[in-house]
Design a protein around this motif. Structure first.
Motif, PDB file in Angstrom:
ATOM      1  N   GLU A 172       0.820  -1.214   0.000  1.00  0.00           N
ATOM      2  CA  GLU A 172       0.000   0.000   0.000  1.00  0.00           C
ATOM      3  C   GLU A 172       0.851   1.260   0.000  1.00  0.00           C
ATOM      4  O   GLU A 172       0.459   2.287  -0.540  1.00  0.00           O
ATOM      5  N   SER A 173       2.035   1.175   0.606  1.00  0.00           N
ATOM      6  CA  SER A 173       2.903   2.353   0.688  1.00  0.00           C
ATOM      7  C   SER A 173       3.921   2.433  -0.450  1.00  0.00           C
ATOM      8  O   SER A 173       4.775   3.311  -0.448  1.00  0.00           O
ATOM      9  N   GLY A 174       3.835   1.526  -1.407  1.00  0.00           N
ATOM     10  CA  GLY A 174       4.750   1.541  -2.542  1.00  0.00           C
ATOM     11  C   GLY A 174       5.542   0.254  -2.637  1.00  0.00           C
ATOM     12  O   GLY A 174       5.350  -0.672  -1.850  1.00  0.00           O
ATOM     13  N   PRO A 175       6.456   0.182  -3.597  1.00  0.00           N
ATOM     14  CA  PRO A 175       7.209  -1.059  -3.805  1.00  0.00           C
ATOM     15  C   PRO A 175       8.189  -1.334  -2.667  1.00  0.00           C
ATOM     16  O   PRO A 175       8.784  -0.416  -2.103  1.00  0.00           O
ATOM     17  N   ILE A 176       8.328  -2.619  -2.360  1.00  0.00           N
ATOM     18  CA  ILE A 176       9.322  -3.086  -1.393  1.00  0.00           C
ATOM     19  C   ILE A 176      10.275  -3.985  -2.169  1.00  0.00           C
ATOM     20  O   ILE A 176       9.847  -4.934  -2.837  1.00  0.00           O
ATOM     21  N   TYR A 177      11.557  -3.681  -2.107  1.00  0.00           N
ATOM     22  CA  TYR A 177      12.568  -4.441  -2.835  1.00  0.00           C
ATOM     23  C   TYR A 177      13.261  -5.419  -1.889  1.00  0.00           C
ATOM     24  O   TYR A 177      13.624  -5.067  -0.774  1.00  0.00           O
ATOM     25  N   THR A 178      13.461  -6.644  -2.365  1.00  0.00           N
ATOM     26  CA  THR A 178      14.232  -7.632  -1.618  1.00  0.00           C
ATOM     27  C   THR A 178      15.249  -8.268  -2.554  1.00  0.00           C
ATOM     28  O   THR A 178      15.131  -8.183  -3.777  1.00  0.00           O
ATOM     29  N   CYS A 179      16.251  -8.896  -1.961  1.00  0.00           N
ATOM     30  CA  CYS A 179      17.300  -9.568  -2.724  1.00  0.00           C
ATOM     31  C   CYS A 179      17.285 -11.046  -2.364  1.00  0.00           C
ATOM     32  O   CYS A 179      17.086 -11.399  -1.190  1.00  0.00           O
ATOM     33  N   ASP A 180      17.482 -11.904  -3.344  1.00  0.00           N
ATOM     34  CA  ASP A 180      17.540 -13.343  -3.094  1.00  0.00           C
ATOM     35  C   ASP A 180      18.747 -13.711  -2.233  1.00  0.00           C
ATOM     36  O   ASP A 180      18.765 -14.790  -1.643  1.00  0.00           O
ATOM     37  N   TYR A 181      19.741 -12.851  -2.181  1.00  0.00           N
ATOM     38  CA  TYR A 181      20.966 -13.122  -1.432  1.00  0.00           C
ATOM     39  C   TYR A 181      21.108 -12.163  -0.253  1.00  0.00           C
ATOM     40  O   TYR A 181      20.545 -11.075  -0.252  1.00  0.00           O
ATOM     41  N   THR A 182      21.875 -12.594   0.743  1.00  0.00           N
ATOM     42  CA  THR A 182      22.051 -11.838   1.980  1.00  0.00           C
ATOM     43  C   THR A 182      23.238 -10.894   1.914  1.00  0.00           C
ATOM     44  O   THR A 182      23.206  -9.799   2.471  1.00  0.00           O
ATOM     45  N   GLY A 183      24.297 -11.318   1.256  1.00  0.00           N
ATOM     46  CA  GLY A 183      25.505 -10.502   1.180  1.00  0.00           C
ATOM     47  C   GLY A 183      26.384 -10.922   0.031  1.00  0.00           C
ATOM     48  O   GLY A 183      26.054 -11.860  -0.710  1.00  0.00           O
ATOM     49  N   ALA A 184      27.500 -10.198  -0.104  1.00  0.00           N
ATOM     50  CA  ALA A 184      28.437 -10.488  -1.188  1.00  0.00           C
ATOM     51  C   ALA A 184      29.867 -10.292  -0.706  1.00  0.00           C
ATOM     52  O   ALA A 184      30.151  -9.354   0.047  1.00  0.00           O
ATOM     53  N   ILE A 185      30.740 -11.164  -1.152  1.00  0.00           N
ATOM     54  CA  ILE A 185      32.167 -11.060  -0.858  1.00  0.00           C
ATOM     55  C   ILE A 185      32.871 -10.755  -2.171  1.00  0.00           C
ATOM     56  O   ILE A 185      32.779 -11.519  -3.136  1.00  0.00           O
ATOM     57  N   THR A 186      33.549  -9.613  -2.195  1.00  0.00           N
ATOM     58  CA  THR A 186      34.274  -9.179  -3.381  1.00  0.00           C
ATOM     59  C   THR A 186      35.757  -9.451  -3.184  1.00  0.00           C
ATOM     60  O   THR A 186      36.331  -9.067  -2.156  1.00  0.00           O
ATOM     61  N   VAL A 187      36.377 -10.103  -4.154  1.00  0.00           N
ATOM     62  CA  VAL A 187      37.808 -10.405  -4.114  1.00  0.00           C
ATOM     63  C   VAL A 187      38.506  -9.570  -5.179  1.00  0.00           C
ATOM     64  O   VAL A 187      38.075  -9.537  -6.336  1.00  0.00           O
ATOM     65  N   THR A 188      39.575  -8.915  -4.768  1.00  0.00           N
ATOM     66  CA  THR A 188      40.402  -8.118  -5.659  1.00  0.00           C
ATOM     67  C   THR A 188      41.788  -8.749  -5.708  1.00  0.00           C
ATOM     68  O   THR A 188      42.369  -9.065  -4.666  1.00  0.00           O
ATOM     69  N   ILE A 189      42.315  -8.953  -6.904  1.00  0.00           N
ATOM     70  CA  ILE A 189      43.654  -9.524  -7.105  1.00  0.00           C
ATOM     71  C   ILE A 189      44.475  -8.525  -7.909  1.00  0.00           C
ATOM     72  O   ILE A 189      44.028  -8.042  -8.947  1.00  0.00           O
TER      73      ILE A 189
END
Length: 94
Positions: A30-47
């Motif tokens: 009723e108050s507009g769109p609610i966005y959710t993500c299928d995943y909880t978090g992300a780990i980014t690796v830099t080399i």
């Protein structure tokens, strides 16, 4: 991970800004769109100072990895689940 320019960091997933579009869900309320993500978090690796992978994870143990062009060129083969699901999402767009 030893060496200059190598690192890993974790961020929490937040849709729609920090969640890949193929894993972002929109629920109307009723108050507009609610966005959710299928995943909880992300780990980014830099080399060597360059993005290498970003692995999305959830509390159930599911993961999917986005391999950078640099990673793909060095690895030769990789799990294509992320690429395949992104391509499917793109094809579903109007």
């Amino acid at each position: 991970m030893s060496g200059a320019g190598n690192s890993a960091r974790h961020v929490w997933a937040r849709a729609p800004g920090n969640c890949p579009p193929q894993y972002t869900r929109v629920h109307e309320s009723e108050s507009g769109p609610i966005y959710t993500c299928d995943y909880t978090g992300a780990i980014t690796v830099t080399i060597d100072g360059k993005p290498f992978t970003r692995t999305w994870w959830d509390m159930g143990g599911d993961t999917v990895t986005d391999f950078s062009p640099v990673a793909k060129s060095q690895l030769g083969t990789w799990d294509t689940q992320y690429d395949n699901e992104h391509a499917t999402w793109l094809r579903s767009r109007p």
